[in-house]
Design an enzyme around this catalytic site. Sequence first.
Site, mmCIF file in Angstrom:
data_model
loop_
_atom_site.group_PDB
_atom_site.id
_atom_site.type_symbol
_atom_site.label_atom_id
_atom_site.label_comp_id
_atom_site.label_asym_id
_atom_site.label_seq_id
_atom_site.Cartn_x
_atom_site.Cartn_y
_atom_site.Cartn_z
ATOM 1 N N SER A 183 0.840 -1.190 0.000
ATOM 2 C CA SER A 183 0.000 0.000 0.000
ATOM 3 C C SER A 183 0.877 1.242 0.000
ATOM 4 O O SER A 183 1.999 1.219 0.499
ATOM 5 C CB SER A 183 -0.904 0.016 1.232
ATOM 6 N N HIS A 184 0.332 2.311 -0.518
ATOM 7 C CA HIS A 184 1.018 3.591 -0.452
ATOM 8 C C HIS A 184 1.060 4.121 0.981
ATOM 9 O O HIS A 184 1.815 5.026 1.286
ATOM 10 C CB HIS A 184 0.325 4.610 -1.367
ATOM 11 N N SER A 185 0.264 3.552 1.851
ATOM 12 C CA SER A 185 0.182 3.983 3.250
ATOM 13 C C SER A 185 0.567 2.826 4.175
ATOM 14 O O SER A 185 -0.058 1.759 4.143
ATOM 15 C CB SER A 185 -1.249 4.424 3.568
ATOM 16 N N GLY A 192 3.594 6.485 -0.570
ATOM 17 C CA GLY A 192 4.264 6.001 -1.768
ATOM 18 C C GLY A 192 4.620 4.541 -1.580
ATOM 19 O O GLY A 192 4.148 3.886 -0.644
ATOM 20 N N ASP A 247 -2.393 -1.741 -3.702
ATOM 21 C CA ASP A 247 -3.546 -0.850 -3.579
ATOM 22 C C ASP A 247 -3.805 -0.007 -4.818
ATOM 23 O O ASP A 247 -4.943 0.222 -5.178
ATOM 24 C CB ASP A 247 -3.448 0.027 -2.331
#
Length: 135
Positions: A8-10, A43, A69
Amino acid sequence: MVGLVLVSHSARLAEGLREMVAQVAGDDVPVATAGGTDDGRLGTSAPLIAEAIRSTLANSADDVLVLVDLGSAVLSLELALDELTPDQRERVRVSDAPLVEGAVVAAVQASVGATIDEVADAAMEARGMAKAGAG
C-alpha cells in the site's frame, strides 16, 4: 502454505489490513506488509516490497501472493521482483484483485491449505464482490 504480501502507499493502511486479515483467517497465514516509502511518506518502495516478500518466504510460506492498492505500486513491485533470486521470483504471484476484498478472501483460502492458484483465483473473484458493493 501460501503467504500474502500487502502493498500500500500507506503504511497505516497496510498494517490495518494485516490486522484485519489475521482476525479473519488466523495467525497461521504468513502476512507481511510493505507500506509507504523508506522515509515513512506516502508512496511505495521496491526495497520494502522485496524484504516483505523475502520475509514471507522465510516464514514458512511455499508461495506468496502479492496484492497492491494502486496501479502505480506495480512499478515498485516490478523493481522489487528484480531484487529477488530466480527461485524466490518463481514462488511469487502478483494479483490485480482489489486490495481489501482480495486480501481477506485470499487469506481465508490460504488458511484452509489452498494452493497458490486457488488463493489467486479466490482473490480475483473478490473483484466481482467489490464491484457489486460499489453499485
